[in-house]
Design an enzyme around this catalytic site. Structure first.
Site, PDB file in Angstrom:
ATOM      1  CD  GLU B  60      -1.868  -2.337   1.501  1.00  0.00           C
ATOM      2  OE1 GLU B  60      -0.723  -2.614   1.930  1.00  0.00           O
ATOM      3  OE2 GLU B  60      -2.776  -3.181   1.406  1.00  0.00           O
ATOM      4  CG  HIS B 129      -9.558  -6.702   8.054  1.00  0.00           C
ATOM      5  ND1 HIS B 129      -8.539  -7.043   8.908  1.00  0.00           N
ATOM      6  CD2 HIS B 129      -9.188  -7.171   6.832  1.00  0.00           C
ATOM      7  CE1 HIS B 129      -7.598  -7.700   8.232  1.00  0.00           C
ATOM      8  NE2 HIS B 129      -7.964  -7.791   6.976  1.00  0.00           N
TER       9      HIS B 129
END
Lengths: 364, 325
Positions: B60, B129
């Site tokens: 990322e 998450h």
């Protein structure tokens, strides 16, 4: 340090006479003098900025490039129209090398409105997109994926060029850099990562920070070409970097270039301990034998490109220019308070018709 | 008008923008050949090819930073975070570089990127998450953030975000991906900074965003039917820029405000909105501003408990009744 090994697909010059390399042989007399001018200019500018810092005129941090000048000067001298450059916070040398003025750079450090970023960035954040210079970045290795992005854009747009992403030896241990090496190689991006290895990540020597001291070897893990060279001789820097840059432009391939250099000063001026983590002798030895200013000056005098007197004259001109830039910065105004909230959003700055909806800033 | 899913609406926006502007490309983990972890980009790689729809490694930080660098030279990357939670791996890139490069360059650098992906809890996947970082994004001047609550807004806001010259985060919601709404066939844009009144009412205002706005609408109907309370529901759509005017006009009309969001309450988006209301509509208030947010703890895994932790209709009704008391 172990002896650097070379692993380069392209022809490498075994000879140490880098002046004779075609890329340097092709230089005109004036271009050679310009290299000296850039190198001595960076030196004199930084010496003057150090004085300003010690006088309390410059705030924040001051990361000096003194000792490393031939690296930026050499590589920038090879840049073509579609080549782009980005670096970390030790960014003054690169800025002056791409042609930013001493005035705008000094004024930025003084925090003045006439600075290259209107006093909003400071010493670590110089930018000149019109000169393909994309900063000036404060977080170690944070600029490296941006450098790959510049290369990505060149490839995406079908332009022949390369991106130069500079970093220090401390940055090689950041995850973002290793992720970026992988991405650059995986996608065949025309980017050259230039590790300016000055031996110390702040106060920690290479030995104490990197398991593999041959930093360029990391490229092997990403199937990327690499090379190591010295950074005190601008001819050597140019000869080696030229091959990497040519390859990037022509073959769309990344390259990891480790340049062994040295900084005379601390990590930043606030790093007053730098003579405790290395010896005075180490610093003096480098200055005596490998000072980039002396090396190029002597070479040009020996080559008959310039005389001692001409060298002195250029030196004096750069001292004067640096002095004038300090005066310019000192006399420049700070930006008005209204500038605090400009340059935040492009859409707001360019909303000349006032069509934007909603509140962008929350002051009360 | 066609009835399409939230997922399809986003895909249409991406597809249309890729066709409209050759500089728009999509990048992210599994977005191309795998067709997207949540199938938002399904079919786009087959249709537009390797150049425009690009699979990245699980990096990322690198691909976020790469997008920023590329955008400096005019590419307009739309990067997908498989979960917005994963943007935390790229904080330096997104919250230092994307947000501040323009400022630190004195306005010389533009970063026209879009960062999109689901930012929600309620999916039984635990704390790592389930982040809703719109408050964190909004706390960084230089960044913009929108939270579409329905398919129409998702498409219109996505298109606006892609055309915007600043970095925009689009916070999606996995629980909405399969829900359907009416979306016009013809081209439209939903501008940033314009809230939407989902339902008009007289007695109190609920201000909400994202999926919570839909829950609030549901709760408003129940409040009307079972408790005889007329509720106006304001869907913010855009967090920064923020449509203060619509919020304040509604609160001035109803005299009461309940703020509903999935953020954790401390320093959540609604903390700021509550402040704005007390400062600018103080004399109109008949009751203190009330809030319903996620219960203040890391996201719990156990499904029945998580369903209670994040706002639900029952908790919203409870909050509304307190606000009316």
């Amino acid at each position: 340090m172990a002896t650097p090994k070379k692993k380069s697909a392209s022809k490498s010059t075994k000879s140490t006479d880098f002046a004779a390399a075609p890329i340097n042989k092709a230089l005109t007399k004036e271009e050679k003098i310009d290299l000296y001018r850039t190198i001595i200019g960076i030196r004199r500018f930084e010496e003057r900025s150090l004085r300003a810092y010690n006088q309390g005129k410059i705030g924040g941090f001051l990361h000096l490039y003194i000792g490393q000048e031939a690296v930026a000067a050499g590589i920038v001298s090879l840049m073509e129209e579609n080549d782009h450059i980005i670096t970390a916070y030790r960014d003054h040398g690169h800025a002056l090398a791409v042609g930013m003025s001493m005035n705008e750079c000094m004024a930025e450090m003084y925090g003045k409105h006439t600075g290259c970023s209107k006093g909003k960035g400071g010493s670590m954040h110089f930018f000149a997109p019109d000169k393909n210079y994309w900063g000036g970045h404060g977080i170690v290795a944070g600029q490296t994926p941006l450098g790959a992005g510049l290369a990505f854009a060149l490839k995406y747009k079908g332009l022949k060029g390369c991106a130069l992403a500079f970093l220090g030896d401390g940055a090689v241990n950041q995850g973002s850099f290793m992720e970026t090496l992988n991405l650059a190689s995986l996608w065949n991006l025309p980017v050259i990562f230039v590790i300016e290895n000055n031996g110390y990540s702040m106060g920690t020597s290479l030995k104490r920070s990197s398991a593999e001291e041959n930093l360029a070897h990391r490229a092997d893990g990403f199937d990327m070409e690499w090379e190591v060279c010295n950074g005190h001789d601008v001819y050597e820097v140019r000869e080696v970097a030229n091959r990497a840059m040519k390859r990037a432009r022509e073959e769309m391939k990344p390259f990891l270039l480790e340049i062994r250099t040295y900084r005379y000063r601390g990590h930043s001026v606030a790093d007053a301990n730098h003579e405790k983590y290395r010896t005075k002798e180490e610093i003096e030895e480098y200055k005596r034998t490998k000072d980039p200013v002396n090396v190029i000056r002597q070479k040009l005098i020996d080559e008959g490109v310039m005389t001692e007197a001409e060298a002195k004259k250029i030196d004096q001109e750069k001292k004067d220019e640096a002095e004038a830039s300090a005066k310019f910065a000192d006399e420049s105004p700070y930006a008005p308070r209204s500038e605090i909230q400009t340059d935040v959003y492009s859409e707001v700055d360019n909303d000349t018709e006032g069509k934007l909806k909603g509140t962008y800033f929350f002051n009360d | 008008m066609a009835l399409i899913t939230y997922r399809e609406a986003i895909k249409q926006a991406l597809d249309e923008e890729i066709q409209r502007d050759e500089n728009v490309c999509i990048m992210g983990e599994e977005v191309a050949q795998y067709n997207g972890a949540y199938k938002v980009t399904e079919g786009l790689w087959a249709k537009h090819g390797d150049k425009r729809v690009i699979d990245t490694p699980i990096s990322e930080a690198a691909f976020s930073g790469l997008a920023i660098g590329a955008s400096a030279l005019g590419v307009r990357p739309v990067i997908e975070m498989m979960f917005m939670s994963f943007s935390y791996v790229a904080i330096d890139q997104l919250f230092n570089n994307a947000s501040f490069c323009r400022y630190m360059s004195g306005g010389l650098m533009n970063i026209p990127i879009v960062v999109r992906g689901p930012a929600n809890g309620g999916t039984n996947v635990g704390a790592t998450h389930s982040h809703t970082p719109e408050n964190m994004v909004a706390n960084h001047p230089g960044l913009k953030v929108v939270c579409p609550s329905n398919a129409y807004d998702a498409k219109g806001l996505m298109k606006a975000a892609i055309r915007d010259d600043d970095p925009v985060f689009v916070m999606e919601n996995t629980l909405l991906y399969g829900e359907k709404w009416e979306v016009p066939e013809e081209e439209y844009i939903v501008e940033l900074g314009v809230a939407n009144i989902l339902k008009e009412g007289e007695d109190m205002t609920i201000v909400s965003h994202g999926r919570c706005a839909m829950l609030s609408l549901q709760a408003a109907k129940t409040l009307e039917e079972k408790h005889g309370i007329s509720v106006e529901v304001v869907d913010l759509r855009s967090i920064r820029p923020l449509d203060e005017e619509t919020i304040l006009n509604s609160v001035k009309k109803t005299g009461r405000a309940l703020l509903v969001e999935e953020n954790k309450p401390y320093c959540g988006v609604d903390a700021q909105i509550s402040h704005i209301i007390q400062l600018k509509a103080f004399d109109y208030l008949d009751a203190p501003v009330h809030r319903v947010s996620s219960i203040d703890a890391p996201q719990i895994y156990a499904k029945p408990l998580e369903d209670w932790q994040i706002p639900n209709e029952e908790r919203i009704i409870e909050g509304a009744l307190k606000c009316m008391a």
